[in-house]
Design a protein around this motif. Structure first.
Motif, PDB file in Angstrom:
ATOM      1  N   GLN A   3     129.677  12.939 -55.193  1.00  0.00           N
ATOM      2  CA  GLN A   3     129.074  12.727 -53.918  1.00  0.00           C
ATOM      3  C   GLN A   3     129.922  13.376 -52.897  1.00  0.00           C
ATOM      4  O   GLN A   3     131.150  13.304 -52.892  1.00  0.00           O
ATOM      5  N   TYR A   4     129.210  13.937 -52.036  1.00  0.00           N
ATOM      6  CA  TYR A   4     129.957  14.856 -50.832  1.00  0.00           C
ATOM      7  C   TYR A   4     128.944  14.902 -49.897  1.00  0.00           C
ATOM      8  O   TYR A   4     128.011  15.782 -49.691  1.00  0.00           O
ATOM      9  N   TYR A   5     129.096  14.258 -48.786  1.00  0.00           N
ATOM     10  CA  TYR A   5     128.250  14.263 -47.560  1.00  0.00           C
ATOM     11  C   TYR A   5     128.897  13.346 -46.337  1.00  0.00           C
ATOM     12  O   TYR A   5     129.976  12.438 -46.526  1.00  0.00           O
ATOM     13  N   TYR A   6     128.316  13.619 -45.274  1.00  0.00           N
ATOM     14  CA  TYR A   6     128.644  12.881 -43.904  1.00  0.00           C
ATOM     15  C   TYR A   6     127.711  11.976 -43.516  1.00  0.00           C
ATOM     16  O   TYR A   6     126.547  12.236 -43.149  1.00  0.00           O
ATOM     17  N   GLU A   7     128.050  10.752 -43.201  1.00  0.00           N
ATOM     18  CA  GLU A   7     127.146   9.631 -42.887  1.00  0.00           C
ATOM     19  C   GLU A   7     127.218   9.820 -41.125  1.00  0.00           C
ATOM     20  O   GLU A   7     128.496   9.206 -40.772  1.00  0.00           O
ATOM     21  N   LEU A   8     126.198  10.565 -40.531  1.00  0.00           N
ATOM     22  CA  LEU A   8     126.429  10.708 -38.870  1.00  0.00           C
ATOM     23  C   LEU A   8     125.916   9.453 -38.085  1.00  0.00           C
ATOM     24  O   LEU A   8     124.752   8.957 -38.547  1.00  0.00           O
ATOM     25  N   HIS A   9     126.355   8.884 -37.234  1.00  0.00           N
ATOM     26  CA  HIS A   9     126.236   7.772 -36.454  1.00  0.00           C
ATOM     27  C   HIS A   9     125.568   8.533 -35.108  1.00  0.00           C
ATOM     28  O   HIS A   9     126.553   8.905 -34.292  1.00  0.00           O
ATOM     29  N   ILE A  10     124.281   8.842 -34.810  1.00  0.00           N
ATOM     30  CA  ILE A  10     124.125   9.361 -33.619  1.00  0.00           C
ATOM     31  C   ILE A  10     123.440   8.658 -32.594  1.00  0.00           C
ATOM     32  O   ILE A  10     122.445   7.650 -32.905  1.00  0.00           O
ATOM     33  N   GLU A  11     123.481   8.770 -31.327  1.00  0.00           N
ATOM     34  CA  GLU A  11     123.050   8.236 -30.018  1.00  0.00           C
ATOM     35  C   GLU A  11     122.310   9.040 -29.378  1.00  0.00           C
ATOM     36  O   GLU A  11     122.619  10.142 -29.081  1.00  0.00           O
ATOM     37  N   CYS A  12     120.843   8.761 -29.220  1.00  0.00           N
ATOM     38  CA  CYS A  12     119.916   9.394 -28.371  1.00  0.00           C
ATOM     39  C   CYS A  12     119.283   8.662 -27.320  1.00  0.00           C
ATOM     40  O   CYS A  12     119.148   7.511 -27.235  1.00  0.00           O
ATOM     41  N   LYS A  13     118.815   9.503 -26.305  1.00  0.00           N
ATOM     42  CA  LYS A  13     118.243   8.961 -25.161  1.00  0.00           C
ATOM     43  C   LYS A  13     116.600   9.275 -25.420  1.00  0.00           C
ATOM     44  O   LYS A  13     116.421  10.079 -25.047  1.00  0.00           O
ATOM     45  N   GLU A  14     115.778   8.144 -25.561  1.00  0.00           N
ATOM     46  CA  GLU A  14     114.288   8.511 -25.644  1.00  0.00           C
ATOM     47  C   GLU A  14     113.608   7.507 -24.810  1.00  0.00           C
ATOM     48  O   GLU A  14     113.777   6.099 -24.585  1.00  0.00           O
ATOM     49  N   ASN A  15     112.736   8.004 -23.853  1.00  0.00           N
ATOM     50  CA  ASN A  15     112.091   7.318 -22.913  1.00  0.00           C
ATOM     51  C   ASN A  15     112.888   6.519 -22.017  1.00  0.00           C
ATOM     52  O   ASN A  15     112.388   5.042 -21.625  1.00  0.00           O
ATOM     53  N   GLY A  16     114.348   6.765 -21.681  1.00  0.00           N
ATOM     54  CA  GLY A  16     114.889   6.132 -20.704  1.00  0.00           C
ATOM     55  C   GLY A  16     115.703   4.970 -21.508  1.00  0.00           C
ATOM     56  O   GLY A  16     116.429   4.510 -20.819  1.00  0.00           O
ATOM     57  N   LYS A  17     115.551   4.959 -23.090  1.00  0.00           N
ATOM     58  CA  LYS A  17     116.312   3.909 -23.773  1.00  0.00           C
ATOM     59  C   LYS A  17     117.321   4.548 -24.625  1.00  0.00           C
ATOM     60  O   LYS A  17     116.865   5.805 -25.328  1.00  0.00           O
ATOM     61  N   LYS A  18     118.287   3.916 -24.883  1.00  0.00           N
ATOM     62  CA  LYS A  18     119.098   4.736 -25.959  1.00  0.00           C
ATOM     63  C   LYS A  18     118.816   4.149 -27.338  1.00  0.00           C
ATOM     64  O   LYS A  18     118.523   2.783 -27.592  1.00  0.00           O
ATOM     65  N   GLU A  19     118.854   5.083 -28.283  1.00  0.00           N
ATOM     66  CA  GLU A  19     118.570   4.727 -29.635  1.00  0.00           C
ATOM     67  C   GLU A  19     119.680   5.154 -30.650  1.00  0.00           C
ATOM     68  O   GLU A  19     120.297   6.180 -30.298  1.00  0.00           O
ATOM     69  N   ARG A  20     119.970   4.309 -31.418  1.00  0.00           N
ATOM     70  CA  ARG A  20     120.968   4.848 -32.488  1.00  0.00           C
ATOM     71  C   ARG A  20     120.643   5.047 -33.898  1.00  0.00           C
ATOM     72  O   ARG A  20     119.456   4.314 -34.287  1.00  0.00           O
ATOM     73  N   TYR A  21     120.862   6.175 -34.621  1.00  0.00           N
ATOM     74  CA  TYR A  21     120.203   6.589 -35.734  1.00  0.00           C
ATOM     75  C   TYR A  21     121.455   6.910 -36.683  1.00  0.00           C
ATOM     76  O   TYR A  21     122.488   7.442 -36.381  1.00  0.00           O
ATOM     77  N   VAL A  22     121.347   6.707 -37.895  1.00  0.00           N
ATOM     78  CA  VAL A  22     122.197   6.963 -38.866  1.00  0.00           C
ATOM     79  C   VAL A  22     121.705   7.971 -40.118  1.00  0.00           C
ATOM     80  O   VAL A  22     120.462   7.576 -40.785  1.00  0.00           O
ATOM     81  N   ILE A  23     122.206   9.081 -40.105  1.00  0.00           N
ATOM     82  CA  ILE A  23     121.649  10.114 -40.867  1.00  0.00           C
ATOM     83  C   ILE A  23     122.659  10.976 -41.514  1.00  0.00           C
ATOM     84  O   ILE A  23     123.879  10.903 -41.249  1.00  0.00           O
ATOM     85  N   ASN A  24     122.333  11.270 -43.083  1.00  0.00           N
ATOM     86  CA  ASN A  24     123.172  12.051 -43.849  1.00  0.00           C
ATOM     87  C   ASN A  24     123.090  13.401 -43.640  1.00  0.00           C
ATOM     88  O   ASN A  24     122.030  13.863 -43.327  1.00  0.00           O
ATOM     89  N   SER A  25     124.081  14.130 -43.714  1.00  0.00           N
ATOM     90  CA  SER A  25     124.205  15.565 -43.649  1.00  0.00           C
ATOM     91  C   SER A  25     125.240  16.197 -44.590  1.00  0.00           C
ATOM     92  O   SER A  25     126.299  15.789 -44.933  1.00  0.00           O
TER      93      SER A  25
END
Length: 278
Positions: free
Chosen positions: A61-83
């Motif tokens: 196994q070799y990957y990065y678990e990215l914790h990303i904060e986005c702003k959508e429609n004036g609200k902050k959303e957080r996503y966890v995505i592997n890269s």
């Protein structure tokens, strides 16, 4: 003309249509991934590096678990995505919906995935589909009549791809192999034990390179069945497109242009032969 087609010819039509549909549909999905309608920009809060080695020193196994904060429609959303690639805290990351995985979110990268195999499948399907018609129209010359336009189209296509890639302004970057990922499909047996589904494993090098005076890691998009191809510490060259920032692992090869010229010439010779014989 359809009335003259035999039962065998009808089967060829069906098989040809299936191959063309599968090949072109796969290409269409890949183009959607490369050119998404909607991109969401976010900021990387932090990344968790997930890595695991086996007893032979290969990463399983070799990957990065990215914790990303986005702003959508004036609200902050957080996503966890592997890269597969490393990002640093504070980096701007673009994410998209992956149509090939039921809309699952993934990091958008500018790199393009080769679809040569899919084009080959579609061309073979076209060849099979047109064979019954070509036999009726050209008789014994049907093979040349089919191959000629396909060679011309393939040759011109290769030349256009080479010229497009050759226009890129590339900067060579030295990278180092710092690990090797072993990829092999596994299934769970009836006893619950993991068993290898495929006898042959693929080995992908993990590369470290300098990006704006900061070390970055990326899992190579290349692979081999032979792990000795990627000794630890081996230096390789990768390339950065100065205009788009895209990282490439190879330059456009002149052999692609040469193959394009050869195919186009063969196609024109074949077309001329058919023209003068009919």
């Amino acid at each position: 003309m359809f009335a003259e087609i035999s039962i065998r010819g009808i089967f060829q039509l069906i098989i040809g249509m299936i191959l063309m549909f599968v090949g072109l549909n796969t290409i269409r999905r890949q183009k959607k991934i490369e050119n998404p309608k909607t991109l969401i920009k976010g900021k990387l809060l932090y990344a968790r590096h997930v890595k695991e080695k086996d007893n032979h020193g290969f990463y399983r196994q070799y990957y990065y678990e990215l914790h990303i904060e986005c702003k959508e429609n004036g609200k902050k959303e957080r996503y966890v995505i592997n890269s597969m690639d490393e990002y640093k805290s504070g980096d701007t990351v673009e994410i998209m919906s992956d149509p090939s995985k039921n809309g699952e979110l993934k990091v958008f990268t500018k790199s393009k995935t080769p679809v040569i195999g899919q084009w080959v499948m579609a061309i073979i399907g076209l060849f099979i589909f047109l064979t019954p018609f070509a036999k009726i129209k050209f008789g014994e010359m049907y093979l040349a009549a089919l191959v000629a336009p396909i060679c011309i189209a393939a040759g011109i296509g290769l030349l256009l791809v080479y010229l497009r890639e050759h226009k890129r302004v590339l900067e060579a970057i030295e990278a180092e192999v710092v690990g090797v990922l072993k990829w092999q499909k596994i299934d769970l047996g009836k006893d619950g034990q993991k068993k290898h589904k495929a006898a042959t494993a693929l080995y992908c090098p993990v590369l470290r390179y300098d990006h704006e005076n900061t070390d970055r890691i990326r899992r190579s998009r290349g692979h081999s069945n032979d792990p000795s191809m990627y000794p630890i510490g081996r230096k390789v060259s990768i390339y950065k497109d100065k205009n788009s920032g895209e990282i490439l692992e190879d330059r456009p090869k002149q052999s692609m242009a040469l193959m394009g010229v050869i195919l186009a010439i063969m196609g024109f010779i074949g077309a001329a032969t058919v023209y003068f014989q009919v």
